[in-house]
Design an enzyme around this catalytic site. Structure first.
Site, PDB file in Angstrom:
ATOM      1  N   ARG A 121     -16.768  -9.937 -11.788  1.00 19.87           N
ATOM      2  CA  ARG A 121     -16.984  -9.141 -10.350  1.00 19.87           C
ATOM      3  C   ARG A 121     -16.018  -9.390  -9.394  1.00 19.87           C
ATOM      4  NH1 ARG A 121     -22.289 -10.855 -11.684  1.00 19.87           N
ATOM      5  NH2 ARG A 121     -23.446  -9.034 -12.640  1.00 19.87           N
ATOM      6  N   LYS A 143      -5.541  -0.019  -3.638  1.00 19.88           N
ATOM      7  CA  LYS A 143      -6.080   0.833  -4.611  1.00 19.88           C
ATOM      8  C   LYS A 143      -5.552   0.218  -6.064  1.00 19.88           C
ATOM      9  CE  LYS A 143      -6.155   5.561  -2.582  1.00 19.88           C
ATOM     10  NZ  LYS A 143      -5.430   6.731  -2.901  1.00 19.88           N
ATOM     11  N   GLU A 185       8.762   8.741  -3.111  1.00 19.98           N
ATOM     12  CA  GLU A 185       7.591   8.299  -2.155  1.00 19.98           C
ATOM     13  C   GLU A 185       8.060   7.655  -0.884  1.00 19.98           C
ATOM     14  OE1 GLU A 185       4.897   8.780  -3.194  1.00 19.98           O
ATOM     15  OE2 GLU A 185       4.903   8.727  -5.477  1.00 19.98           O
ATOM     16  N   LYS A 227       3.531   2.529   5.109  1.00 15.66           N
ATOM     17  CA  LYS A 227       2.181   2.382   4.114  1.00 15.66           C
ATOM     18  C   LYS A 227       1.356   1.581   4.640  1.00 15.66           C
ATOM     19  CE  LYS A 227      -0.147   3.088   0.184  1.00 15.66           C
ATOM     20  NZ  LYS A 227       0.052   3.066  -1.151  1.00 15.66           N
ATOM     21  N   GLU A 237      -9.339   5.971   2.582  1.00 21.16           N
ATOM     22  CA  GLU A 237      -9.071   7.422   2.318  1.00 21.16           C
ATOM     23  C   GLU A 237      -9.938   8.403   3.062  1.00 21.16           C
ATOM     24  OE1 GLU A 237      -7.068   7.889  -1.243  1.00 21.16           O
ATOM     25  OE2 GLU A 237      -6.712  10.217  -0.832  1.00 21.16           O
ATOM     26  N   ARG A 241      -5.021   8.505   5.581  1.00 17.43           N
ATOM     27  CA  ARG A 241      -4.608   8.020   4.104  1.00 17.43           C
ATOM     28  C   ARG A 241      -4.382   9.141   3.310  1.00 17.43           C
ATOM     29  NH1 ARG A 241      -5.834   2.632   0.710  1.00 17.43           N
ATOM     30  NH2 ARG A 241      -4.343   3.099  -0.930  1.00 17.43           N
ATOM     31  N   ASN A 245      -1.023  11.804  -0.056  1.00 19.34           N
ATOM     32  CA  ASN A 245      -1.039  12.608  -1.274  1.00 19.34           C
ATOM     33  C   ASN A 245      -0.070  13.794  -1.197  1.00 19.34           C
ATOM     34  OD1 ASN A 245      -2.838  10.906  -2.692  1.00 19.34           O
ATOM     35  ND2 ASN A 245      -4.587  11.818  -1.179  1.00 19.34           N
ATOM     36  N   HIS A 248       1.370  15.488  -4.246  1.00 20.45           N
ATOM     37  CA  HIS A 248       1.073  14.897  -5.405  1.00 20.45           C
ATOM     38  C   HIS A 248       0.033  15.669  -6.337  1.00 20.45           C
ATOM     39  CE1 HIS A 248       2.893  11.283  -4.012  1.00 20.45           C
ATOM     40  NE2 HIS A 248       2.382  10.525  -4.998  1.00 20.45           N
ATOM     41  N   HIS A 252       0.975  16.041  -9.680  1.00 23.26           N
ATOM     42  CA  HIS A 252       0.146  15.669 -10.953  1.00 23.26           C
ATOM     43  C   HIS A 252      -0.087  16.828 -12.000  1.00 23.26           C
ATOM     44  CE1 HIS A 252      -2.119  11.872  -9.284  1.00 23.26           C
ATOM     45  NE2 HIS A 252      -1.053  11.442  -9.763  1.00 23.26           N
ATOM     46  N   HIS A 265       7.386  10.776 -12.643  1.00 22.84           N
ATOM     47  CA  HIS A 265       6.386  10.801 -11.656  1.00 22.84           C
ATOM     48  C   HIS A 265       7.196  11.148 -10.426  1.00 22.84           C
ATOM     49  CE1 HIS A 265       2.914  10.327  -9.201  1.00 22.84           C
ATOM     50  NE2 HIS A 265       3.724   9.456  -8.430  1.00 22.84           N
TER      51      HIS A 265
END
Ligand SMILES: NC(=O)c1ccc[n+]([C@@H]2O[C@H](COP(=O)([O-])OP(=O)(O)OC[C@H]3O[C@@H](n4cnc5c(N)ncnc54)[C@H](O)[C@@H]3O)[C@@H](O)[C@H]2O)c1
Ligand SMILES: NC(=O)c1ccc[n+]([C@@H]2O[C@H](COP(=O)([O-])OP(=O)(O)OC[C@H]3O[C@@H](n4cnc5c(N)ncnc54)[C@H](O)[C@@H]3O)[C@@H](O)[C@H]2O)c1
Lengths: 364, 364
Positions: A121, A143, A185, A227, A237, A241, A245, A248, A252, A265
């Site tokens: 956990r 993340k 990025e 960042k 997010e 935030r 993206n 992206h 993607h 990427h």
């Protein structure tokens, strides 16, 4: 030895990002943690461990350190690999006092991070990013995730690390193709928040491509700081935030449509940024001149701004299952001039198709 | 309709536990949530869905509701099942606005809860517990997990639900063998925090075994309230929450040694409580008289207080890998009189062996 710069991420739980830290000094830092560490698991790629584990171990002599090597590749960000890491960790006797060190790029950071977030956990994690992408982006913000056959990063968590320990010198060994992923990025960071930093990419292209250490240090530090600033304002997010993206959703879609072959990427993001810029132009958010500046700067770094032989309808279809969509509506991030971006919740399918058309080359 | 009793868990994020709520009213509650729900996934067993889904649907008519049926059994708390749930959820178009309802016992609660905690890095969850164990214990406190071949609940998270919605009437259909699992935990709650509630179990045995609705209501509500109180003080199990593990280190050892055959979880806990009581007696924490009272009350409810044909050394060995151990030391929870318990960090192997001996019957 110069002291690393420390910037703090204020999130649910605050944590420091050390920029310009030395691998050799991490042990001393771990010794100073208030809650005692009794065992360490280092998760890494063979290549990265061969290059850097010895330097890391310099400071870790006092601890029981076990190494878990993961084969390189995005496909290792999987539940199956998580299960194997679990077997090994139990075999090493890892318990709740164990600390995980993720030594590698974004794949190791995400996988080791997700492992640390669910093992018993949740146990402690230190991110030691060794790719440009990981240093300026993936190691910061908490993340973590693994992929699922049906989608990238579908299973994950927010698991803020104890600290991010960034040694710029590890980038010396990074192949240029990997540098590009990070540059895409970084340029995105500049585009969405900082026009001055965007100009830096325009004017410093030669020094950056030569890997001038002073310029690189500035580039990584500025980009990582952006960042940090963004995720500190919005860890979960819900707001700002989401701007990260930019490029992206398009990227993607392209990566999945091409089955992750023939496009990295960074290349996907680069083309995605251009598509988003065209869409922004159609909505009057940015001038054609600014779109050209964006394309220009990406080209400077050998990043692609278009792609051939793709079906825009198929790409649009791929955007349906984006994690960021809500209640079936397509939400896209669009640049607003240079140094600014907005969340656009009203992107119509025709507009998106038009944007795709503008980055798809006609073959003849 | 009588209004449900609402008690609040104060944790990282507060959430309400509704005791004596009606399944039919859950829809109204979901409508009242501040952050809009756009889709619902109900995760359940076939048997439980056959019995209760219709009542639940009464209030959910306005929503898109998709049902994901999981076969019954502890072995379904697995990464493999998590992966299948993910495939199905993506197929249903579940996104970040989707709410998961866990309709079932502890297995469904833990599995659906872990799924909700990691799907797209966490979506909302409502626990609708339908076993006694789930109502008094597993639905409260935010712990969710799946098993791993190498250990129970090894991979998990803290994922507090939006709410726990407890309809006492669902217990009417619960077989007695399942009731026993919940009773073992309820009696444990009394033993560690509330001597008056312990007496309740001594004096009300007939009514409880007859399932007298008034007495059951009181039993479930008191027991659930104890769990709420404990986890509110200590969500992350740094202190008092650890007391809830009374009987479990011994019980888990027994369950794993017997390969989960021939002993239920409740039976394991019951024998574990007795072993812990004997160990407490050896340490002068509890009188032999009190140990007898504990055995007596467990026997009243047909819960076992001893086991035959087991090797104490093998059982001790099983306790080595307990998640609660830290840095190799064995940490056990021991009763201190009736209504009180302590964390004992100094349990020697010989003492543990002696305690095992006292609950192992000699065959001849
Ligand atoms: N968590 C986040 O917020 C976030 C953000 C962006 C991207 N990501 C994830 O990051 C991953 C991509 O990360 P990446 O681009 O770092 O790729 P990567 O981790 O696969 O690393 C690329 C390659 O470089 C090698 N390498 C690493 N460090 C090296 C070094 N110092 N010298 C030489 N070789 C080295 C690696 O072994 C690997 O083969 C993706 O899975 C993506 O989903 C996560
Ligand atoms: N998360 C926690 O804090 C926590 C605490 C204690 C136990 N647990 C977990 O709980 C699990 C055990 O839960 P359980 O004892 O509820 O077992 P269970 O969930 O397996 O349910 C037992 C059986 O009863 C059936 N059932 C459920 N509701 C019914 C009803 N109303 N009528 C008739 N049949 C019904 C189920 O289909 C199942 O076959 C274990 O996996 C354990 O690890 C978790």
């Amino acid at each position: 030895m110069s002291l690393p710069e420390k910037i703090e991420v204020s999130a649910d739980r605050k944590y420091p990002v050390y920029l310009g830290a030395a691998l050799e000094d991490l042990g001393g830092y771990i010794h100073s943690l208030p809650d005692k560490v009794e065992q360490i698991l280092v998760i890494s790629h063979k290549k990265v461990a061969d290059l850097y584990l010895e330097r890391l171990m310099t400071g870790l002599g006092d601890y029981t350190v076990d190494l878990m090597i993961v084969p390189a590749g995005e496909e290792e960000k999987s539940l199956d690999r998580l299960s194997r890491l679990t077997t090994d960790a139990l075999g090493f006797g890892a318990d709740r006092k164990t600390l995980v060190i993720a030594l590698g790029g974004g794949v190791i950071g995400d996988l080791a991070g997700f492992f640390a977030s669910v093992y018993m956990r949740g146990i402690r994690l230190i991110q030691v990013p060794t790719t440009l992408l990981a240093q300026v982006d993936s190691s910061i913000g908490g993340k973590v995730a693994v992929n699922h056959p049906a989608g990238k990063n579908i299973l994950g968590a927010f698991h803020p690390p104890v600290a991010v320990w960034t040694d710029f010198r590890t980038l010396d060994s990074l192949p240029w193709i990997e540098v590009e992923n990070g540059l895409a990025e970084s340029i995105k960071h500049a585009l969405i928040t900082d026009s001055d930093f965007f100009s830096f990419f325009e004017t410093q292209a030669d020094s950056i491509k030569r890997r001038d250490p002073v310029i690189w240090r500035e580039m990584v530090a500025r980009s990582a700081s952006i960042k940090v600033r963004v995720v500190s304002q919005d860890e979960r997010e819900q707001g700002i935030r989401r701007l990260l993206n930019l490029g992206h959703s398009f990227g993607h879609a392209l990566e999945t449509e091409m089955n992750y072959r023939g496009v990295t990427h960074g290349q996907g993001v680069s083309i995605g940024i251009v598509a988003a810029a065209f869409l922004a132009n159609a909505k009057g958010l940015i001038t054609l001149n600014e779109v050209e500046r964006i394309k220009q700067v990406l080209r400077c770094y050998d990043l692609p701004t278009s792609i051939s032989r793709q079906d825009p309808h198929a790409l649009l279809q791929r955007m349906e299952t984006d994690k960021k969509n809500q209640g079936g509506r397509k939400i896209l991030i669009l640049p607003q001039g240079i140094g600014n971006a907005v969340v656009s919740k009203e992107c119509k399918d025709e507009e998106i198709l038009d944007a795709w058309q503008k980055v798809i080359l006609e073959d003849n």
